[in-house]
Design an enzyme around this catalytic site. Structure first.
Site, PDB file in Angstrom:
ATOM      1  NE  ARG A  24       8.499   4.142  -2.545  1.00 49.14           N
ATOM      2  CZ  ARG A  24       9.115   3.495  -1.541  1.00 49.14           C
ATOM      3  NH1 ARG A  24       8.951   2.176  -1.400  1.00 49.14           N
ATOM      4  NH2 ARG A  24       9.871   4.119  -0.670  1.00 49.14           N
ATOM      5  NE  ARG A  25      12.271   4.398  -3.534  1.00 51.60           N
ATOM      6  CZ  ARG A  25      12.077   3.086  -3.488  1.00 51.60           C
ATOM      7  NH1 ARG A  25      11.672   2.429  -4.548  1.00 51.60           N
ATOM      8  NH2 ARG A  25      12.305   2.443  -2.368  1.00 51.60           N
ATOM      9  CG  HIS A  43      11.299  -5.478   8.416  1.00 48.95           C
ATOM     10  ND1 HIS A  43      10.133  -4.785   8.130  1.00 48.95           N
ATOM     11  CD2 HIS A  43      11.055  -6.139   9.552  1.00 48.95           C
ATOM     12  CE1 HIS A  43       9.227  -5.055   9.040  1.00 48.95           C
ATOM     13  NE2 HIS A  43       9.759  -5.872   9.904  1.00 48.95           N
ATOM     14  CG  HIS A  88       2.952   0.716   5.041  1.00 50.15           C
ATOM     15  ND1 HIS A  88       2.234   0.083   6.037  1.00 50.15           N
ATOM     16  CD2 HIS A  88       4.256   0.361   5.232  1.00 50.15           C
ATOM     17  CE1 HIS A  88       3.079  -0.613   6.797  1.00 50.15           C
ATOM     18  NE2 HIS A  88       4.304  -0.460   6.327  1.00 50.15           N
ATOM     19  CG  PHE A  89       6.863   5.016   4.299  1.00 52.15           C
ATOM     20  CD1 PHE A  89       7.080   6.376   4.392  1.00 52.15           C
ATOM     21  CD2 PHE A  89       7.168   4.372   3.104  1.00 52.15           C
ATOM     22  CE1 PHE A  89       7.570   7.083   3.308  1.00 52.15           C
ATOM     23  CE2 PHE A  89       7.666   5.077   2.021  1.00 52.15           C
ATOM     24  CZ  PHE A  89       7.858   6.443   2.125  1.00 52.15           C
ATOM     25  CG  HIS A  90       3.961   9.579   4.925  1.00 48.26           C
ATOM     26  ND1 HIS A  90       4.491   9.116   3.749  1.00 48.26           N
ATOM     27  CD2 HIS A  90       4.682  10.695   5.244  1.00 48.26           C
ATOM     28  CE1 HIS A  90       5.473   9.922   3.362  1.00 48.26           C
ATOM     29  NE2 HIS A  90       5.607  10.889   4.248  1.00 48.26           N
TER      30      HIS A  90
HETATM   31 FE1  HAS Z   1       6.121  -1.522   6.908  1.00 46.62          FE
HETATM   32  C1  HAS Z   1       7.271  -1.029   3.692  1.00 46.62           C
HETATM   33  C2  HAS Z   1       5.126  -4.690   6.114  1.00 46.62           C
HETATM   34  C3  HAS Z   1       5.067  -2.035  10.164  1.00 46.62           C
HETATM   35  C4  HAS Z   1       7.730   1.357   7.858  1.00 46.62           C
HETATM   36  N1  HAS Z   1       7.257  -0.097   5.961  1.00 46.62           N
HETATM   37  C5  HAS Z   1       7.590  -0.068   4.627  1.00 46.62           C
HETATM   38  C6  HAS Z   1       8.387   1.098   4.355  1.00 46.62           C
HETATM   39  C7  HAS Z   1       8.543   1.749   5.549  1.00 46.62           C
HETATM   40  C8  HAS Z   1       7.819   0.992   6.547  1.00 46.62           C
HETATM   41  C9  HAS Z   1       9.341   3.025   5.786  1.00 46.62           C
HETATM   42  O1  HAS Z   1       5.732  -6.736   3.928  1.00 46.62           O
HETATM   43  C10 HAS Z   1       8.914   1.507   2.970  1.00 46.62           C
HETATM   44  C11 HAS Z   1      10.367   1.223   2.776  1.00 46.62           C
HETATM   45  C12 HAS Z   1      10.810   1.700   1.430  1.00 46.62           C
HETATM   46  O2  HAS Z   1      11.204   2.865   1.298  1.00 46.62           O
HETATM   47  O3  HAS Z   1      10.695   0.928   0.478  1.00 46.62           O
HETATM   48  N2  HAS Z   1       5.195  -3.056   7.927  1.00 46.62           N
HETATM   49  C13 HAS Z   1       4.849  -4.253   7.406  1.00 46.62           C
HETATM   50  C14 HAS Z   1       4.186  -5.057   8.427  1.00 46.62           C
HETATM   51  C15 HAS Z   1       4.157  -4.296   9.563  1.00 46.62           C
HETATM   52  C16 HAS Z   1       4.827  -3.052   9.252  1.00 46.62           C
HETATM   53  C17 HAS Z   1       3.624  -6.428   8.262  1.00 46.62           C
HETATM   54  N3  HAS Z   1       6.331  -0.534   8.661  1.00 46.62           N
HETATM   55  C18 HAS Z   1       5.854  -0.935   9.891  1.00 46.62           C
HETATM   56  C19 HAS Z   1       6.278  -0.007  10.897  1.00 46.62           C
HETATM   57  C20 HAS Z   1       7.040   0.948  10.248  1.00 46.62           C
HETATM   58  C21 HAS Z   1       7.058   0.601   8.848  1.00 46.62           C
HETATM   59  C22 HAS Z   1       5.953  -0.129  12.362  1.00 46.62           C
HETATM   60  C23 HAS Z   1       7.733   2.151  10.773  1.00 46.62           C
HETATM   61  C24 HAS Z   1       7.737   2.548  12.009  1.00 46.62           C
HETATM   62  N4  HAS Z   1       6.152  -2.634   5.234  1.00 46.62           N
HETATM   63  C25 HAS Z   1       5.767  -3.936   5.138  1.00 46.62           C
HETATM   64  C26 HAS Z   1       6.133  -4.456   3.807  1.00 46.62           C
HETATM   65  C27 HAS Z   1       6.741  -3.414   3.117  1.00 46.62           C
HETATM   66  C28 HAS Z   1       6.737  -2.288   4.033  1.00 46.62           C
HETATM   67  C29 HAS Z   1       5.912  -5.798   3.265  1.00 46.62           C
HETATM   68  C30 HAS Z   1       7.310  -3.449   1.686  1.00 46.62           C
HETATM   69  C31 HAS Z   1       6.338  -2.906   0.732  1.00 46.62           C
HETATM   70  C32 HAS Z   1       6.902  -2.798  -0.650  1.00 46.62           C
HETATM   71  O4  HAS Z   1       6.421  -3.526  -1.536  1.00 46.62           O
HETATM   72  O5  HAS Z   1       7.823  -2.013  -0.893  1.00 46.62           O
HETATM   73  C33 HAS Z   1       3.606  -4.730  10.915  1.00 46.62           C
HETATM   74  O6  HAS Z   1       4.602  -4.573  11.902  1.00 46.62           O
HETATM   75  C34 HAS Z   1       2.360  -3.987  11.294  1.00 46.62           C
HETATM   76  C35 HAS Z   1       1.735  -4.574  12.543  1.00 46.62           C
HETATM   77  C36 HAS Z   1       0.710  -3.657  13.134  1.00 46.62           C
HETATM   78  C37 HAS Z   1      -0.489  -4.018  13.604  1.00 46.62           C
HETATM   79  C38 HAS Z   1      -1.394  -2.959  14.205  1.00 46.62           C
HETATM   80  C39 HAS Z   1      -1.669  -3.176  15.697  1.00 46.62           C
HETATM   81  C40 HAS Z   1      -2.413  -2.010  16.243  1.00 46.62           C
HETATM   82  C41 HAS Z   1      -2.025  -1.286  17.328  1.00 46.62           C
HETATM   83  C42 HAS Z   1      -2.835  -0.067  17.701  1.00 46.62           C
HETATM   84  C43 HAS Z   1      -3.382  -0.091  19.106  1.00 46.62           C
HETATM   85  C44 HAS Z   1      -4.273   1.104  19.359  1.00 46.62           C
HETATM   86  C45 HAS Z   1      -4.050   2.034  20.324  1.00 46.62           C
HETATM   87  C46 HAS Z   1      -4.917   3.243  20.402  1.00 46.62           C
HETATM   88  C47 HAS Z   1      -2.955   1.947  21.288  1.00 46.62           C
HETATM   89  C48 HAS Z   1      -0.970  -5.397  13.534  1.00 46.62           C
HETATM   90  C49 HAS Z   1      -0.839  -1.648  18.148  1.00 46.62           C
HETATM   91  C50 HAS Z   1      -6.324   2.934  20.733  1.00 46.62           C
HETATM   92  C51 HAS Z   1      -7.041   4.228  20.781  1.00 46.62           C
HETATM   93  C52 HAS Z   1      -8.286   4.336  21.235  1.00 46.62           C
HETATM   94  C53 HAS Z   1      -8.941   5.650  21.225  1.00 46.62           C
HETATM   95  C54 HAS Z   1      -9.035   3.181  21.793  1.00 46.62           C
HETATM   96 CU    CU Z   2       9.495  -4.297   6.397  1.00 44.28          CU
END
Ligand code: HAS
Ligand code: CU
Length: 596
Positions: A443-444, A229, A380-382
């Site tokens: 998947r996989r 994680h 999700h991870f893409h």
């Molecule tokens: Fe995740 C599975 C939960 C973030 C990567 N995640 C994965 C896997 C990967 C991955 C690779 O709870 C699969 C692993 C595998 O092979 O099995 N993930 C989360 C949560 C977050 C999260 C709660 N993940 C990431 C990030 C990753 C990543 C970052 C890579 C870089 N994820 C999970 C969970 C799994 C999971 C479970 C397991 C699923 C399963 O069952 O297998 C949080 O950190 C997300 C928080 C994000 C936000 C968004 C905030 C928005 C922002 C945008 C601002 C906008 C801007 C632009 C700057 C709350 C910051 C504005 C533009 C204008 C034009 C105005």
């Molecule tokens: Cu995670």
């Protein structure tokens, strides 16, 4: 500062260039395997035997999420430390040494994976990037990873060394923001990699070498996710760093708040690790109570991303208004959308908002049962590592390349087309992957549509989803070709003497507004370690108690919860009583000081 990076730091620019080129090579290979498997899975074009699918998938995963991301980020971090401390590295030979170790390590791992394509040798490592037991790889695979990770540890030591030397000369100054971000990220990384180091050195490598007969798969999986994680934040935090210190500048303004940015990185340091079990909600040998704790920590971990969304968008708005933008939303039009550096990062941020949503769904223990091990997770991870991180890295390359080569970017329009193509391709692919996951498509696997089984699409059809995924994959491949054309075109350019200076964004509210305690790295490290101990001691003891340190794993049947729960409740009671007692002590002490 009015010179480019390469003028000021020619030796460091060379290391950063090597790190980037290594990273781009991995991106090219990983991307190639990506399109092969997209076309294979969707059935549009198959030329590999399905038995090779795992080898392709392992190469795709390891080359992209380990080599591409991490080589790029060590380059960015070296830039951030030297630029923000305005100081050369202490010993460039040491810098080359860690780079060399990383390169050798990943080459060994890469060879072990690619050897899986030929029968000429016994070497293979088709174990995916998660390398779960009982899948076993050739020892070279694990050994290479060890060298690679040790390389990153030494890189961290290099950056800490620079900072300590700087601190000696500037004892009263606040840590410059980019340096602060690098240091907090690296402390998080040191804690996180302990899990994978133990998994490999104590269990998987000896097992693969034949020194031990068994491992306990639940134990090695849990140790993997202890690291697996937080590694996602190791990819994300450098991208966030660029959103904080580069995006406001290219938007034409300043960072809204330096203190908030520090809070965000401290929160990541403290909360990234004790959440790993959210990848194991469906693992039988772990009690529900421990999963619940991981879920709670994960929900708290949303906070730094919400703070980032606020701070970064506020900074963009400030920039837009400096450029003459007006209105509630009208300011959006005043942003420099034709600049690929800006457009790439803004689109990456936009995608990340959607990614955060699917992350929240994953993180809910009960909803996770619906999506776990389906194509949803791949969607999700893409969006996260595949867009928020990868697209940000590609976009900032258009800024970095001229800085570290002294050559003008080959073609800005091609750059713009590249970032937009990535965004559109990923929109098709990830959206369809999420939807396919909801239908239960796994998947996989090379054969996701089991024979004699119908997947029912509520809207559209499975065929339409497959088409969108294949189309998305093709657009991503086109985008990569455009990216490499630009990199190669730039490298072949002549040196230019009209490049912008090496600078990052100023701040509206600077470090002087941030409480001093934020810079107390020892305190945050201590808290992070305590939280990890709380989150992992009992699950690990219970897993070892049930399945043995060296396996053979689950002896009893599941689900388990009843007998471990009282232990957890007892522990929580103990901690809460302790905390209340010390809070009372502190309060009494504070009151008596104030009264005096
Ligand atoms: Fe995740 C599975 C939960 C973030 C990567 N995640 C994965 C896997 C990967 C991955 C690779 O709870 C699969 C692993 C595998 O092979 O099995 N993930 C989360 C949560 C977050 C999260 C709660 N993940 C990431 C990030 C990753 C990543 C970052 C890579 C870089 N994820 C999970 C969970 C799994 C999971 C479970 C397991 C699923 C399963 O069952 O297998 C949080 O950190 C997300 C928080 C994000 C936000 C968004 C905030 C928005 C922002 C945008 C601002 C906008 C801007 C632009 C700057 C709350 C910051 C504005 C533009 C204008 C034009 C105005
Ligand atoms: Cu995670």
């Amino acid at each position: 500062m009015s010179e480019t990076y390469i003028d000021r730091f020619p030796a460091e620019a060379k290391v950063i260039r090597s790190a980037f080129y290594g990273s781009f090579l991995a991106l090219a290979l990983g991307g190639l395997f990506g399109i092969i498997q997209t076309l294979h899975r969707t059935g549009y074009y198959r030329f590999i035997p399905s038995e090779d699918y795992y080898t392709v998938l392992t190469a795709h995963g390891v080359f992209l999420v380990i080599s591409f991301t991490i080589f790029f980020l060590v380059g960015v971090f070296t830039w951030a430390i030297t630029t923000s401390l305005d100081r050369e590295v202490e010993d460039i030979r040491f810098t080359w040494a860690w780079y060399g170790l990383m390169a050798i390590g990943i080459t060994i791992t890469g060879i072990a994976i690619l050897a899986g394509f030929t029968d000429a040798t016994d070497i293979s490592a088709s174990v995916l990037f998660t390398f779960y037991a009982p899948l076993q790889a050739h020892p070279m695979f694990y050994l290479g990873l060890v060298l690679f990770v040790v390389g990153t540890w030494l890189a961290g030591a290099d950056w800490f060394r620079s900072w300590l030397a700087w601190k000696k000369e500037n004892p009263d100054e606040r840590i410059p923001l980019p340096t602060f971000m690098v240091l907090t990220t690296m402390i998080m990384w040191y804690i996180a990699t302990l899990g994978v180091a133990v998994a490999i050195l104590l269990f998987l490598l000896p097992w693969s070498l034949g020194l031990i007969d068994n491992v306990n798969p639940t134990l090695t999986r849990t140790l993997f996710w202890f690291f697996g994680h937080p590694v996602v934040y190791f990819w994300l935090m450098p991208a966030y760093m660029m959103w904080y210190i580069m995006l406001p500048k290219v938007s034409g303004g300043k960072l809204f708040s330096d203190p908030l940015a520090r809070v965000v990185f401290v929160l990541f340091l403290v909360l990234s690790v004790p959440t790993g079990i959210h990848h194991q909600y469906l693992d039988p040998g772990i009690a529900e109570g421990f999963k619940f704790i991981a879920m709670t920590n994960t929900m708290f971990l949303l906070l730094p991303s919400f703070l980032t969304a606020f701070t970064v968008v506020a900074s963009m708005e400030h920039g837009a208004r400096q450029r003459g933008g007006t209105g509630y939303f009208g300011w959006l039009k005043a942003l420099p959308w034709r600049d690929p550096v800006f457009a790439g990062m803004a689109l990456a941020g936009l995608m990340f908002a959607a990614a955060g949503f699917s992350g929240m769904v994953n993180a809910g223990m009960n909803i996770n049962y619906l999506v776990h091990n389906t194509f949803w997770v791949v969607g999700h991870f893409h969006l996260t590592v595949g867009t928020a991180v990868a697209l940000t890295f590609m976009a900032v390359t258009y800024w970095f390349l001229p800085q570290i080569t002294g050559k003008a970017l080959w073609n800005r329009s091609v750059g713009l087309a590249q970032v937009v193509t990535w965004f559109v391709g990923m929109t098709f692919m990830s959206n369809a992957m999420h939807r396919a996951g909801l239908l239960g498509i796994p998947r996989r696997t090379a054969e996701p549509l089991y024979e004699n089984f119908e997947f029912d699409a509520a809207v559209g059809s499975v065929g339409e989803l497959q088409a969108q995924i294949a189309l998305g994959g093709l657009l991503l491949s086109v985008s990569l070709l455009l990216f490499f054309a630009n990199v190669i075109g730039t490298v072949l350019n002549d040196r230019s003497d009209s490049l912008p200076a090496n600078e990052y964004a100023g701040t509206l509210s600077g470090p002087e507004d941030a409480p001093l305690v934020l810079d107390n790295l020892k305190l945050w490290t201590g808290i992070a370690i305590v939280l990890v101990i709380f989150a992992y001691t009992f699950p690990l003891l219970s897993i070892i108690g049930r399945g043995g340190l060296f396996g053979p794993d689950i002896i009893e049947f599941v689900p388990i919860s009843v007998d471990t729960l009282p232990v957890v409740i007892g522990a929580i009671e103990l901690v809460v009583t302790d905390a209340l007692a010390s809070a009372a002590d502190t309060a009494v002490a504070t009151v008596s000081v104030v009264m005096r």
